[in-house]
Design a protein around this motif. Structure first.
Motif, mmCIF file in Angstrom:
data_model
loop_
_atom_site.group_PDB
_atom_site.id
_atom_site.type_symbol
_atom_site.label_atom_id
_atom_site.label_comp_id
_atom_site.label_asym_id
_atom_site.label_seq_id
_atom_site.Cartn_x
_atom_site.Cartn_y
_atom_site.Cartn_z
ATOM 1 N N LYS A 192 -5.022 -16.067 13.507
ATOM 2 C CA LYS A 192 -3.890 -15.143 13.622
ATOM 3 C C LYS A 192 -3.197 -14.942 12.276
ATOM 4 N N TYR A 193 -3.475 -15.826 11.323
ATOM 5 C CA TYR A 193 -2.945 -15.670 9.961
ATOM 6 C C TYR A 193 -3.422 -14.355 9.338
ATOM 7 N N GLU A 194 -4.536 -13.829 9.837
ATOM 8 C CA GLU A 194 -5.069 -12.571 9.308
ATOM 9 C C GLU A 194 -4.132 -11.394 9.573
ATOM 10 N N PHE A 195 -3.169 -11.583 10.471
ATOM 11 C CA PHE A 195 -2.182 -10.536 10.730
ATOM 12 C C PHE A 195 -1.014 -10.607 9.745
ATOM 13 N N SER A 196 -0.990 -11.603 8.892
ATOM 14 C CA SER A 196 0.124 -11.745 7.950
ATOM 15 C C SER A 196 -0.016 -10.749 6.806
ATOM 16 N N LYS A 197 1.117 -10.356 6.263
ATOM 17 C CA LYS A 197 1.096 -9.447 5.123
ATOM 18 C C LYS A 197 0.407 -10.096 3.925
ATOM 19 N N THR A 198 0.619 -11.394 3.762
ATOM 20 C CA THR A 198 0.003 -12.093 2.636
ATOM 21 C C THR A 198 -1.515 -11.972 2.683
ATOM 22 N N TYR A 199 -2.096 -12.233 3.846
ATOM 23 C CA TYR A 199 -3.549 -12.156 3.983
ATOM 24 C C TYR A 199 -4.032 -10.725 3.791
ATOM 25 N N ARG A 200 -3.291 -9.779 4.320
ATOM 26 C CA ARG A 200 -3.740 -8.392 4.262
ATOM 27 C C ARG A 200 -3.580 -7.818 2.855
ATOM 28 N N VAL A 201 -2.570 -8.281 2.122
ATOM 29 C CA VAL A 201 -2.473 -7.901 0.709
ATOM 30 C C VAL A 201 -3.625 -8.522 -0.070
ATOM 31 N N LEU A 202 -3.997 -9.762 0.298
ATOM 32 C CA LEU A 202 -5.156 -10.404 -0.327
ATOM 33 C C LEU A 202 -6.407 -9.567 -0.108
ATOM 34 N N GLU A 203 -6.574 -9.056 1.114
ATOM 35 C CA GLU A 203 -7.710 -8.169 1.389
ATOM 36 C C GLU A 203 -7.676 -6.945 0.488
ATOM 37 N N ALA A 204 -6.482 -6.414 0.260
ATOM 38 C CA ALA A 204 -6.340 -5.182 -0.524
ATOM 39 C C ALA A 204 -6.690 -5.391 -1.988
ATOM 40 N N PRO A 240 -0.487 -21.155 10.352
ATOM 41 C CA PRO A 240 -1.205 -21.768 9.224
ATOM 42 C C PRO A 240 -2.432 -20.942 8.868
ATOM 43 N N ALA A 241 -2.875 -21.068 7.636
ATOM 44 C CA ALA A 241 -3.997 -20.256 7.161
ATOM 45 C C ALA A 241 -5.292 -20.540 7.920
ATOM 46 N N VAL A 242 -5.401 -21.721 8.536
ATOM 47 C CA VAL A 242 -6.618 -22.048 9.286
ATOM 48 C C VAL A 242 -6.651 -21.350 10.641
ATOM 49 N N ASP A 243 -5.518 -20.825 11.079
ATOM 50 C CA ASP A 243 -5.436 -20.093 12.346
ATOM 51 C C ASP A 243 -5.835 -18.643 12.079
ATOM 52 N N GLY A 303 0.814 -1.201 0.000
ATOM 53 C CA GLY A 303 0.000 0.000 0.000
ATOM 54 C C GLY A 303 0.850 1.255 0.000
ATOM 55 N N SER A 304 0.183 2.391 -0.009
ATOM 56 C CA SER A 304 0.888 3.666 -0.046
ATOM 57 C C SER A 304 0.094 4.704 0.730
ATOM 58 N N ILE A 305 0.679 5.896 0.864
ATOM 59 C CA ILE A 305 -0.010 6.967 1.580
ATOM 60 C C ILE A 305 -1.229 7.455 0.810
ATOM 61 N N GLU A 306 -1.326 7.084 -0.450
ATOM 62 C CA GLU A 306 -2.509 7.432 -1.227
ATOM 63 C C GLU A 306 -3.624 6.420 -1.018
ATOM 64 N N ASP A 307 -3.291 5.312 -0.402
ATOM 65 C CA ASP A 307 -4.263 4.243 -0.191
ATOM 66 C C ASP A 307 -4.305 3.922 1.296
ATOM 67 N N GLN A 308 -3.650 2.874 1.724
ATOM 68 C CA GLN A 308 -3.565 2.522 3.142
ATOM 69 C C GLN A 308 -2.361 1.621 3.336
ATOM 70 N N PRO A 309 -1.403 2.020 4.179
ATOM 71 C CA PRO A 309 -0.249 1.161 4.435
ATOM 72 C C PRO A 309 -0.669 -0.171 5.047
ATOM 73 N N ILE A 310 0.084 -1.206 4.735
ATOM 74 C CA ILE A 310 -0.150 -2.536 5.295
ATOM 75 C C ILE A 310 1.042 -2.912 6.160
ATOM 76 N N ILE A 311 0.776 -3.213 7.415
ATOM 77 C CA ILE A 311 1.791 -3.672 8.354
ATOM 78 C C ILE A 311 1.387 -5.071 8.803
ATOM 79 N N GLY A 312 2.339 -5.998 8.830
ATOM 80 C CA GLY A 312 1.962 -7.357 9.206
ATOM 81 C C GLY A 312 3.162 -8.250 9.430
ATOM 82 N N ILE A 313 2.879 -9.513 9.684
ATOM 83 C CA ILE A 313 3.906 -10.510 9.971
ATOM 84 C C ILE A 313 4.082 -11.415 8.756
ATOM 85 N N ASP A 314 5.112 -12.239 8.775
ATOM 86 C CA ASP A 314 5.328 -13.177 7.680
ATOM 87 C C ASP A 314 4.283 -14.287 7.736
ATOM 88 N N GLN A 315 3.817 -14.706 6.574
ATOM 89 C CA GLN A 315 2.725 -15.679 6.512
ATOM 90 C C GLN A 315 3.123 -17.062 7.019
#
Length: 319
Positions: free
Chosen positions: A183-195, A178-181, A162-174
């Motif tokens: 807490k995976y929602e805090f990963s950058k991978t998941y949050r980029v998926l949301e974006a 595991p994706a079923v947990d 993300g950027s200052i024109e959109d929304q920065p993404i801060i997170g942990i390594d995926q």
């Protein structure tokens, strides 16, 4: 990224950073702090307390003390709900609040001298691209519309977080959960998926790439999954791909001191990547192979006129 002047102090993750700083840890690394918190007993203590307010942990160690302080903060400062509490949902919302404050801080810094920032960035990018056709995977949050000019030879660039024109993404390594947990929602991978619901970019990858240049990245574990994907895609063990790690001394660091900061980070990165390779023999000798074939180097770049704007300010004693 440190505790920022415009960051609200009534934020859960700011409090976690302050506690980590009190232990002598680097308060600048919020992503590491998030990952450690979600992994350690403090998280479980707070999770239990969120559903049972009588579940106050006995104070037996430093983690218990941290849990008590965070419980007090949740109760008195943030007004954590007593009915139907969703602790993980609350933590995600607090992270978004932190990102919003961080976004304002970065925008304020750029706007203090937008022209100067763009000029320094233009010169830096010119040096990095060397007039070659270039794709940019940008881990920073600032925009650089000048990169689209013909002088830059930039085919494509993307602010992956993300950027200052959109929304920065801060997170942990995926790889931390595991994706079923959840807490995976805090990963950058998941949050980029949301974006991707907001926009979809074309790929920055191409099998025509013959050179990878890193500059200004801490090579922190939170981004290892990205590096692994790039290295896998380009098959750096078999293919003739050159990898350059650029750096510039800043503050009171000499060139040698700045290089010594970068060198172990590079070594750890390739050690971790080697562990992920299917052929462990190749993984064990990857760094040696790259050095033997003159395909890996660490380059000093200390010309203050062509540094990035913020490095230039620090190098010259600016705030």
């Amino acid at each position: 990224m440190g505790l920022l002047p415009s960051t609200n102090l009534d934020n859960f993750w700011v409090t976690v950073l302050l506690l980590k700083h009190g232990e002598g840890n680097d308060c600048a690394d919020i992503e590491a702090a998030i990952g450690q918190f979600l992994k350690y007993q403090v998280f479980m203590s707070l999770l239990n307390w969120s559903s049972n307010r009588n579940a106050i942990p006995p104070v037996k160690n430093d983690e218990d003390k941290q849990a008590i302080m965070l419980i007090s903060f949740l109760s008195n400062c943030l007004g954590f709900p007593t009915e139907n509490p969703d602790f993980l949902g609350f933590l995600l919302n607090e992270l978004r609040r932190f990102e919003t404050s961080f976004n304002r801080y970065i925008a304020d810094q750029v706007n203090q001298d937008a022209y100067g920032y763009e000029q320094k960035s233009f010169k830096l990018l010119s040096w990095l691209t060397e007039a070659k056709l270039t794709s940019i995977l940008d881990f920073n949050y600032t925009d650089h519309s000048f990169s689209h000019s013909e002088a830059m030879h930039v085919i494509y660039d993307r602010n992956i977080h993300g950027s200052i024109e959109d929304q920065p993404i801060i997170g942990i390594d995926q790889s931390m959960f595991p994706a079923v947990d959840r807490k995976y929602e805090f990963s950058k991978t998941y949050r980029v998926l949301e974006a991707t619901k907001r926009h979809v970019d074309q790929s920055v990858m191409s099998h025509q790439i013959k050179q990878i240049v890193f500059f200004g990245h801490s090579l922190g574990p939170a981004d290892y999954s990205y590096f692994q994907s790039v290295f896998d895609y380009l098959d750096i063990y078999e293919n003739n791909v050159e990898i350059i790690f650029g750096f510039a001394p800043y503050g009171d660091l000499s060139v040698d001191a700045a290089a010594h900061v970068q060198e172990p980070r590079v070594a750890v990165l390739f050690d971790e990547y080697g562990k992920s390779m299917d052929n462990q023999a190749h993984g064990n000798n990857l760094l040696h192979k790259l050095l033997l074939e003159n395909r890996l180097s660490i380059h000093n770049y200390k010309n203050a006129e062509e540094m990035s704007y913020f490095e230039y300010k620090r190098f010259n004693g600016g705030e």
